[in-house]
Scaffold this motif. Sequence first.
Motif, PDB file in Angstrom:
ATOM      1  N   SER A  71      43.490-157.924  60.835  1.00 34.59           N
ATOM      2  CA  SER A  71      42.284-158.918  61.268  1.00 34.59           C
ATOM      3  C   SER A  71      42.659-160.507  59.711  1.00 34.59           C
ATOM      4  CB  SER A  71      41.839-158.411  60.871  1.00 34.59           C
ATOM      5  OG  SER A  71      40.799-157.893  59.701  1.00 34.59           O
ATOM      6  N   TYR A  72      42.804-160.216  58.989  1.00 31.83           N
ATOM      7  CA  TYR A  72      43.151-161.451  57.903  1.00 31.83           C
ATOM      8  C   TYR A  72      43.381-162.345  57.973  1.00 31.83           C
ATOM      9  CZ  TYR A  72      37.608-159.496  56.340  1.00 31.83           C
ATOM     10  OH  TYR A  72      36.906-159.499  55.939  1.00 31.83           O
ATOM     11  N   ALA A  73      43.191-163.564  57.811  1.00 33.36           N
ATOM     12  CA  ALA A  73      44.290-164.737  57.599  1.00 33.36           C
ATOM     13  C   ALA A  73      43.858-165.556  56.617  1.00 33.36           C
ATOM     14  CB  ALA A  73      44.767-165.940  58.953  1.00 33.36           C
ATOM     15  N   ASP A 100      41.284-149.397  52.069  1.00 37.07           N
ATOM     16  CA  ASP A 100      41.037-150.313  50.582  1.00 37.07           C
ATOM     17  C   ASP A 100      40.294-150.931  50.129  1.00 37.07           C
ATOM     18  OD1 ASP A 100      41.925-151.969  52.805  1.00 37.07           O
ATOM     19  OD2 ASP A 100      43.107-153.712  51.388  1.00 37.07           O
ATOM     20  N   ILE A 101      39.163-151.989  51.972  1.00 35.86           N
ATOM     21  CA  ILE A 101      38.634-152.234  51.745  1.00 35.86           C
ATOM     22  C   ILE A 101      37.990-151.872  53.292  1.00 35.86           C
ATOM     23  CG2 ILE A 101      39.419-154.557  52.003  1.00 35.86           C
ATOM     24  CD1 ILE A 101      36.671-155.230  49.788  1.00 35.86           C
ATOM     25  N   VAL A 102      36.522-151.522  53.243  1.00 37.40           N
ATOM     26  CA  VAL A 102      35.297-152.049  54.410  1.00 37.40           C
ATOM     27  C   VAL A 102      35.058-153.388  54.395  1.00 37.40           C
ATOM     28  CG1 VAL A 102      33.420-151.034  55.756  1.00 37.40           C
ATOM     29  CG2 VAL A 102      35.109-149.940  54.882  1.00 37.40           C
ATOM     30  N   ASP A 103      34.994-154.241  54.569  1.00 37.36           N
ATOM     31  CA  ASP A 103      34.085-155.076  55.040  1.00 37.36           C
ATOM     32  C   ASP A 103      33.094-156.111  55.944  1.00 37.36           C
ATOM     33  OD1 ASP A 103      33.563-158.548  54.905  1.00 37.36           O
ATOM     34  OD2 ASP A 103      35.514-158.899  53.065  1.00 37.36           O
ATOM     35  N   THR A 104      34.007-156.666  56.688  1.00 35.84           N
ATOM     36  CA  THR A 104      32.530-156.873  58.382  1.00 35.84           C
ATOM     37  C   THR A 104      33.087-155.163  58.966  1.00 35.84           C
ATOM     38  OG1 THR A 104      34.655-157.085  59.529  1.00 35.84           O
ATOM     39  CG2 THR A 104      32.980-159.155  58.454  1.00 35.84           C
ATOM     40  N   TYR A 130      34.004-151.614  49.334  1.00 33.75           N
ATOM     41  CA  TYR A 130      32.384-151.227  50.222  1.00 33.75           C
ATOM     42  C   TYR A 130      31.897-152.771  49.929  1.00 33.75           C
ATOM     43  CZ  TYR A 130      28.508-149.888  53.021  1.00 33.75           C
ATOM     44  OH  TYR A 130      27.808-150.421  53.819  1.00 33.75           O
ATOM     45  N   LYS A 131      31.968-153.701  50.443  1.00 35.72           N
ATOM     46  CA  LYS A 131      30.997-154.324  50.633  1.00 35.72           C
ATOM     47  C   LYS A 131      30.193-154.274  51.646  1.00 35.72           C
ATOM     48  CE  LYS A 131      34.452-158.507  50.141  1.00 35.72           C
ATOM     49  NZ  LYS A 131      35.038-159.496  50.450  1.00 35.72           N
ATOM     50  N   PRO A 132      28.667-153.833  51.296  1.00 37.89           N
ATOM     51  CA  PRO A 132      27.465-153.409  52.032  1.00 37.89           C
ATOM     52  C   PRO A 132      27.446-155.000  52.496  1.00 37.89           C
ATOM     53  CG  PRO A 132      26.597-153.243  50.199  1.00 37.89           C
ATOM     54  CD  PRO A 132      28.284-152.949  49.367  1.00 37.89           C
ATOM     55  N   LYS A 151      32.748-161.115  47.653  1.00 35.44           N
ATOM     56  CA  LYS A 151      33.166-162.446  47.265  1.00 35.44           C
ATOM     57  C   LYS A 151      33.845-161.748  47.526  1.00 35.44           C
ATOM     58  CE  LYS A 151      31.624-165.176  44.070  1.00 35.44           C
ATOM     59  NZ  LYS A 151      32.158-165.646  41.906  1.00 35.44           N
ATOM     60  N   PHE A 152      35.330-162.381  47.764  1.00 33.39           N
ATOM     61  CA  PHE A 152      36.911-161.886  47.893  1.00 33.39           C
ATOM     62  C   PHE A 152      37.786-161.801  47.110  1.00 33.39           C
ATOM     63  CE2 PHE A 152      41.321-162.933  49.200  1.00 33.39           C
ATOM     64  CZ  PHE A 152      41.080-162.249  50.671  1.00 33.39           C
ATOM     65  N   ILE A 153      38.709-160.585  47.074  1.00 34.62           N
ATOM     66  CA  ILE A 153      38.934-160.018  45.898  1.00 34.62           C
ATOM     67  C   ILE A 153      40.190-159.245  46.304  1.00 34.62           C
ATOM     68  CG2 ILE A 153      37.109-158.616  45.042  1.00 34.62           C
ATOM     69  CD1 ILE A 153      38.153-156.312  46.381  1.00 34.62           C
ATOM     70  N   VAL A 154      40.906-159.326  45.463  1.00 34.92           N
ATOM     71  CA  VAL A 154      42.684-158.795  45.553  1.00 34.92           C
ATOM     72  C   VAL A 154      42.789-158.311  44.123  1.00 34.92           C
ATOM     73  CG1 VAL A 154      43.565-161.325  45.999  1.00 34.92           C
ATOM     74  CG2 VAL A 154      43.483-161.371  43.797  1.00 34.92           C
ATOM     75  N   GLY A 157      46.158-153.574  46.782  1.00 36.85           N
ATOM     76  CA  GLY A 157      47.067-153.364  47.596  1.00 36.85           C
ATOM     77  C   GLY A 157      46.575-154.339  48.380  1.00 36.85           C
ATOM     78  N   LEU A 158      44.725-155.158  47.532  1.00 42.08           N
ATOM     79  CA  LEU A 158      44.719-155.814  48.574  1.00 42.08           C
ATOM     80  C   LEU A 158      45.701-157.704  48.041  1.00 42.08           C
ATOM     81  CD1 LEU A 158      41.789-154.814  47.662  1.00 42.08           C
ATOM     82  CD2 LEU A 158      41.406-155.860  50.445  1.00 42.08           C
ATOM     83  N   ASP A 159      45.851-158.370  49.205  1.00 39.52           N
ATOM     84  CA  ASP A 159      46.408-159.310  48.968  1.00 39.52           C
ATOM     85  C   ASP A 159      45.014-160.747  49.649  1.00 39.52           C
ATOM     86  OD1 ASP A 159      46.371-158.894  51.827  1.00 39.52           O
ATOM     87  OD2 ASP A 159      47.846-160.821  51.993  1.00 39.52           O
ATOM     88  N   TYR A 160      46.003-161.828  48.531  1.00 43.18           N
ATOM     89  CA  TYR A 160      45.493-162.759  49.300  1.00 43.18           C
ATOM     90  C   TYR A 160      46.694-163.843  49.630  1.00 43.18           C
ATOM     91  CZ  TYR A 160      44.734-168.616  49.405  1.00 43.18           C
ATOM     92  OH  TYR A 160      43.926-169.644  49.847  1.00 43.18           O
TER      93      TYR A 160
HETATM   94  N1  LIG Z   1      42.089-158.903  49.456  1.00 41.07           N
HETATM   95  C1  LIG Z   1      40.710-159.169  50.949  1.00 41.07           C
HETATM   96  N2  LIG Z   1      41.612-158.548  51.940  1.00 41.07           N
HETATM   97  C2  LIG Z   1      40.337-158.184  52.406  1.00 41.07           C
HETATM   98  N3  LIG Z   1      40.285-158.010  53.741  1.00 41.07           N
HETATM   99  C3  LIG Z   1      38.409-157.936  53.706  1.00 41.07           C
HETATM  100  N4  LIG Z   1      37.495-158.149  53.056  1.00 41.07           N
HETATM  101  C4  LIG Z   1      38.654-158.506  52.073  1.00 41.07           C
HETATM  102  C5  LIG Z   1      39.152-159.032  50.553  1.00 41.07           C
HETATM  103  O1  LIG Z   1      37.963-159.331  49.680  1.00 41.07           O
HETATM  104  N5  LIG Z   1      39.858-159.547  49.589  1.00 41.07           N
END
Ligand SMILES: Nc1nc2[nH]cnc2c(=O)[nH]1
Length: 174
Positions: A71-73, A100-104, A130-132, A151-154, A157-160
Amino acid sequence: MLQIHDLSFVPFITSTEIEEAIAKVAQQINKDYTHKTPLFLGVLNGAYAFTAALTKKITGNCEVEFTKLKSYAGTTSTGNIQNLIGVGNLKGKDVIVVEDIVDTGNTISEIVKILEAEEVASYRIATLCYKPEAYKKSYKIDYIGLEIPNKFIVGYGLDYDGLGRNLPEIYQLK
Ligand SMILES: Nc1nc2[nH]cnc2c(=O)[nH]1
Ligand SMILES: O=P(O)(O)OC[C@H]1O[C@H](OP(=O)(O)OP(=O)(O)O)[C@H](O)[C@@H]1O
């Protein structure tokens, strides 16, 4: 400081803190699933590292499968979730979704729909981060490694935009 494409990131969570968070989640799952054989369903791509580390700490029998959603771009959720690799037959399984992350919560919401259609015996959700403040859904997140600010993290496993997944620690957007 870390530069990826056009953005700068600063160190946020050390690899030791990540390992401690994973050990805590594994301990809770081992306690809750003593008499069951859970199926861990990792959500690719981001959850590959957490799924590998977590399942190595599971002491009883378990199965491991993956599904792929996107879902992320860049640094924002498109809200449009594509299911790129479907799930196998999960009917009657005790599924633990591994994120790896639950955001929205948009991705989790899509996965829950899939699991309900598959007639699983039960499901729970495990996430490393988890971003409450960003979470917009009401599904219970059963196992949380780390609660973090919105705040966005990398890293881990998490990418930008495709980069940063290999980092052993987590960085936050500066
Ligand atoms: N890399 C990354 N992907 C996400 N997907 C949802 N939230 C995030 C985030 O903070 N970082
Ligand atoms: O709660 P949400 O706002 O839905 O965000 C969480 C999702 O975002 C990321 O996936 P992404 O779509 O970036 O795909 P990727 O795992 O392949 O990087 C992450 O791996 C989660 O699956």
